[in-house]
Design a protein around this motif. Sequence first.
Motif, PDB file in Angstrom:
ATOM      1  N   ILE A 530       0.821  -1.215   0.000  1.00 30.20           N
ATOM      2  CA  ILE A 530       0.000   0.000   0.000  1.00 30.20           C
ATOM      3  C   ILE A 530       0.853   1.262   0.000  1.00 30.20           C
ATOM      4  CG2 ILE A 530      -0.232   0.165   2.529  1.00 30.20           C
ATOM      5  CD1 ILE A 530      -3.088   0.782   0.048  1.00 30.20           C
ATOM      6  N   ASP A 531       2.015   1.235   0.646  1.00 31.36           N
ATOM      7  CA  ASP A 531       2.857   2.438   0.728  1.00 31.36           C
ATOM      8  C   ASP A 531       3.361   2.841  -0.652  1.00 31.36           C
ATOM      9  OD1 ASP A 531       2.657   2.742   3.545  1.00 31.36           O
ATOM     10  OD2 ASP A 531       4.068   1.085   3.782  1.00 31.36           O
ATOM     11  N   ALA A 532       3.780   1.858  -1.442  1.00 31.59           N
ATOM     12  CA  ALA A 532       4.259   2.150  -2.796  1.00 31.59           C
ATOM     13  C   ALA A 532       3.131   2.702  -3.659  1.00 31.59           C
ATOM     14  CB  ALA A 532       4.836   0.884  -3.427  1.00 31.59           C
ATOM     15  N   LEU A 533       1.932   2.163  -3.477  1.00 31.49           N
ATOM     16  CA  LEU A 533       0.778   2.651  -4.239  1.00 31.49           C
ATOM     17  C   LEU A 533       0.426   4.079  -3.829  1.00 31.49           C
ATOM     18  CD1 LEU A 533      -1.595   2.273  -6.190  1.00 31.49           C
ATOM     19  CD2 LEU A 533      -2.847   1.134  -4.350  1.00 31.49           C
ATOM     20  N   MET A 534       0.459   4.377  -2.541  1.00 31.57           N
ATOM     21  CA  MET A 534       0.113   5.723  -2.052  1.00 31.57           C
ATOM     22  C   MET A 534       1.096   6.771  -2.572  1.00 31.57           C
ATOM     23  SD  MET A 534      -1.414   5.370   1.814  1.00 31.57           S
ATOM     24  CE  MET A 534       0.013   4.638   2.560  1.00 31.57           C
ATOM     25  N   GLN A 535       2.347   6.371  -2.782  1.00 36.20           N
ATOM     26  CA  GLN A 535       3.363   7.320  -3.229  1.00 36.20           C
ATOM     27  C   GLN A 535       3.413   7.469  -4.746  1.00 36.20           C
ATOM     28  OE1 GLN A 535       6.905   5.760  -1.398  1.00 36.20           O
ATOM     29  NE2 GLN A 535       6.045   5.993   0.664  1.00 36.20           N
ATOM     30  N   ASP A 537       2.728   8.572  -8.385  1.00 36.43           N
ATOM     31  CA  ASP A 537       2.103   9.763  -8.957  1.00 36.43           C
ATOM     32  C   ASP A 537       1.291   9.379 -10.196  1.00 36.43           C
ATOM     33  OD1 ASP A 537       3.887   9.498 -11.097  1.00 36.43           O
ATOM     34  OD2 ASP A 537       5.298  10.976 -10.296  1.00 36.43           O
ATOM     35  N   TYR A 538       0.613  10.365 -10.743  1.00 30.26           N
ATOM     36  CA  TYR A 538      -0.298  10.128 -11.866  1.00 30.26           C
ATOM     37  C   TYR A 538       0.419   9.472 -13.047  1.00 30.26           C
ATOM     38  CZ  TYR A 538      -3.138  11.235 -15.976  1.00 30.26           C
ATOM     39  OH  TYR A 538      -3.835  11.150 -17.156  1.00 30.26           O
ATOM     40  N   SER A 539       1.596   9.978 -13.408  1.00 32.76           N
ATOM     41  CA  SER A 539       2.312   9.463 -14.585  1.00 32.76           C
ATOM     42  C   SER A 539       2.731   8.012 -14.394  1.00 32.76           C
ATOM     43  CB  SER A 539       3.537  10.327 -14.889  1.00 32.76           C
ATOM     44  OG  SER A 539       4.415  10.346 -13.781  1.00 32.76           O
ATOM     45  N   GLU A 540       3.039   7.622 -13.152  1.00 29.40           N
ATOM     46  CA  GLU A 540       3.387   6.224 -12.883  1.00 29.40           C
ATOM     47  C   GLU A 540       2.152   5.335 -13.008  1.00 29.40           C
ATOM     48  OE1 GLU A 540       5.248   5.781  -9.091  1.00 29.40           O
ATOM     49  OE2 GLU A 540       6.670   7.387  -9.444  1.00 29.40           O
ATOM     50  N   SER A 554      -8.651   9.056  -9.714  1.00 32.80           N
ATOM     51  CA  SER A 554      -9.437   8.637  -8.554  1.00 32.80           C
ATOM     52  C   SER A 554      -8.526   8.115  -7.446  1.00 32.80           C
ATOM     53  CB  SER A 554     -10.436   7.551  -8.964  1.00 32.80           C
ATOM     54  OG  SER A 554     -11.149   7.086  -7.844  1.00 32.80           O
ATOM     55  N   ILE A 555      -7.511   7.353  -7.806  1.00 27.79           N
ATOM     56  CA  ILE A 555      -6.566   6.805  -6.814  1.00 27.79           C
ATOM     57  C   ILE A 555      -5.811   7.942  -6.128  1.00 27.79           C
ATOM     58  CG2 ILE A 555      -4.454   5.436  -6.524  1.00 27.79           C
ATOM     59  CD1 ILE A 555      -5.523   3.668  -8.864  1.00 27.79           C
ATOM     60  N   ARG A 556      -5.330   8.894  -6.925  1.00 28.08           N
ATOM     61  CA  ARG A 556      -4.591  10.023  -6.352  1.00 28.08           C
ATOM     62  C   ARG A 556      -5.492  10.823  -5.400  1.00 28.08           C
ATOM     63  NH1 ARG A 556      -0.940   9.466  -4.869  1.00 28.08           N
ATOM     64  NH2 ARG A 556      -0.448  11.665  -4.617  1.00 28.08           N
ATOM     65  N   SER A 557      -6.730  11.044  -5.816  1.00 25.71           N
ATOM     66  CA  SER A 557      -7.673  11.801  -4.991  1.00 25.71           C
ATOM     67  C   SER A 557      -7.928  11.074  -3.668  1.00 25.71           C
ATOM     68  CB  SER A 557      -8.991  11.988  -5.756  1.00 25.71           C
ATOM     69  OG  SER A 557      -9.960  12.588  -4.943  1.00 25.71           O
ATOM     70  N   PHE A 558      -8.078   9.746  -3.716  1.00 30.02           N
ATOM     71  CA  PHE A 558      -8.365   8.962  -2.510  1.00 30.02           C
ATOM     72  C   PHE A 558      -7.223   9.079  -1.503  1.00 30.02           C
ATOM     73  CE2 PHE A 558      -8.410   5.121   0.082  1.00 30.02           C
ATOM     74  CZ  PHE A 558      -9.752   4.995   0.415  1.00 30.02           C
ATOM     75  N   PHE A 559      -5.989   8.972  -1.990  1.00 28.03           N
ATOM     76  CA  PHE A 559      -4.844   8.973  -1.073  1.00 28.03           C
ATOM     77  C   PHE A 559      -4.385  10.375  -0.666  1.00 28.03           C
ATOM     78  CE2 PHE A 559      -4.086   4.649  -2.990  1.00 28.03           C
ATOM     79  CZ  PHE A 559      -4.408   3.956  -1.834  1.00 28.03           C
ATOM     80  N   LYS A 560      -4.985  11.392  -1.254  1.00 28.57           N
ATOM     81  CA  LYS A 560      -4.710  12.760  -0.802  1.00 28.57           C
ATOM     82  C   LYS A 560      -5.607  13.144   0.370  1.00 28.57           C
ATOM     83  CE  LYS A 560      -3.040  14.881  -5.128  1.00 28.57           C
ATOM     84  NZ  LYS A 560      -3.416  15.791  -6.241  1.00 28.57           N
ATOM     85  N   ASP A 561      -6.675  12.385   0.569  1.00 32.78           N
ATOM     86  CA  ASP A 561      -7.651  12.693   1.618  1.00 32.78           C
ATOM     87  C   ASP A 561      -7.109  12.257   2.978  1.00 32.78           C
ATOM     88  OD1 ASP A 561     -10.040  11.968   3.409  1.00 32.78           O
ATOM     89  OD2 ASP A 561     -10.971  13.151   1.821  1.00 32.78           O
ATOM     90  N   GLU A 562      -6.994  13.206   3.900  1.00 37.38           N
ATOM     91  CA  GLU A 562      -6.425  12.923   5.216  1.00 37.38           C
ATOM     92  C   GLU A 562      -7.257  11.883   5.977  1.00 37.38           C
ATOM     93  OE1 GLU A 562      -3.628  12.856   7.958  1.00 37.38           O
ATOM     94  OE2 GLU A 562      -3.495  14.051   6.113  1.00 37.38           O
TER      95      GLU A 562
END
Length: 666
Positions: A530-535, A537-540, A554-562
């Motif tokens: 999960i840590d690698a996925l959270m880090q 970025d969009y281009s990856e 959607s993934i980026r938005s989810f992991f930006k939410d505190e």
Amino acid sequence: MDISTEIVSLRNELNQHNYNYYVLDNPTISDFEFDQKLKKLQELEEKHPEFFDENSPTQRVGGSITKNFNTVVHENRMFSLENSYSQEDLIDWEKRIQKVLGNVAVEYVCELKYDGASISITYENGKLVRAVTRGDGFQGDDVTNNIKTIKSVPLQLKGNYPPKFDIRGEIILTLAGFEKMNMELVDIGETPYSNPRNTASGSLKLQNSAEVAKRPLECLLYNIVGANNYFNTHANSLEAARSFGFKVPNQSKLVKSLDEVFQFINYWDTHRHDLPYETDGVVIKVNDLFQQEELGNTAKNPRWAIAYKFKAEQVSTVLESISYQVGRTGAITPVANLKPVQLAGTIVKRASLHNADQIEKLDVRVGDSVFVEKGGEIIPKIIGVDFTGRSADSVKTEYIADCPECGTVLVRKPGEAQHYCPNFYECPPQIIGRIEHFISRKAMDIDGLGGETVTLLYKNGLVSNYADLYELKKEQVLPLERMAEKSADNLMKSIEQSKEIAFERVLFALGIRFVGETVAKKLAKHYKNIDALMQADYSELINVDEIGDKIALSIRSFFKDEGNLQLINRLKDYGLQFAVEAKESTQVSNKFEGMTMVVSGKFETFSRDEIKQKIEDYGGKNGSSITGKTSVVVAGADMGPAKLEKATKLGIPIWTEDDFINQLNN
């Protein structure tokens, strides 16, 4: 004759009589004679338990109790079929086939689409060893004990069968059998069953196999999987299956062209009502098994098969009111509440209206007489309005502006059809919906928690998100309605056991928008934790197989939410699996590391599966289709011209089988 020989002889004789009666529909002895022979066999087996055989005809009467049906992973995935509803759809499908295969002759096998419960049965050395429901296609429930009670399912095969294979089919109830069951229920004052399909499906999950044995279930089989080396065509495999003792419907037909497919469809659209069981369409399959392999599969469907659905039944009824449901993502779905009406074997009271655009397009209003059909004969929908009967004082439907549950002003994003409630953390149906998704069978699979119990937990202030489940105490849930001591113990045990659920399912359970089961598997396999996925970025993200712009955002938005990050950290602390379990690697070299390779065509030295395994053994990755991310195409004979053209256009290197072997040896 010694006892062992007599027992085996009786078993073989009874198996043959079962086959004659239930498969060939041609009994050669009376029911009384059969029962006498079965009784004799039972007596011999009871006196000589050392000769027990779980596949004896005496075991078909059932009696075993299954409290919990174990989940079993399908060795070969059970795909669903793409649906079509017109000749134009089928013409488009054939064009897609020809684009891949080129200008070659394609034969098709047409089969009736049986309306029942899908099953996969595994045979080893001619013996039935396992029967598993379709489930989500990747895994299903082990219902072996119940399937063994169905007389048309052979326990021991005949003839020259492969040593191991799966056979797929449909468990059905004949219309006569269904009617007989309902008459018996009515006679004792019980409510009759709604339709044959649901009753057949429900029968497979009865805990007492003796009860299953009493039901007139049949098994119609239509596809052998995992034994392609034994057959060249699908039609050959069906003939072989018949010779092994399976009940393969003889309505299937080998045809040479799409015109003959249309003739088959037109005939059965009229004559299906003469059949002893329900069918809702025709399945068309490419006959040549090599061509099937060359066409491959999408993420959901085989490209070499398609279902044609007969025109759905329509009825007219009155729209009494419109209500609005809030989903776990906040999406608002308008629902038509109808005057109850019989449709395709069930009583329909509600139908989907989809969104505001659909309501506007249909100009549907409360009080209207509306036409309803089942989309694909599954989900009821309103397809039109009888304007001739509309009242002069009818009022145009205005779509709601506020959330019906929390009162928040709805939003509608540009380019999207649905309205959404943005109150993510406080709107009750969204909170409850996310928890229900989290505990669902395909996600964390927490037994003892259903929608009603989740709602009770939320309303009693015991949970406000899915992480709270792991802080529940037995004494907190015991006072809940219908929660007895044993139920509470089972719930606590199931919550604890969910901590062992694999990372890919935990990722799916989190409820990230657009991240379904298949995408979750891809992400888990690629990022490992999960840590690698959270880090990432969009281009990856968009460079991961099958991850596009919408999913990446959607993934980026989810992991930006505190709030989401806090939940994940809590789940980590509770011990959930947030990394792929390390497995013993078969890799022997990193020669192909970083390379995505597509295998296509016929090979001589290795089979296609052996080449794919070699690619992984040497550190490479197998691709399902040729894209800009493909490193090399390994091409055998008869590679599809569309694949060859695409590879050439993209400038992707093409290796022959000899090239591939040389690469391995260098």
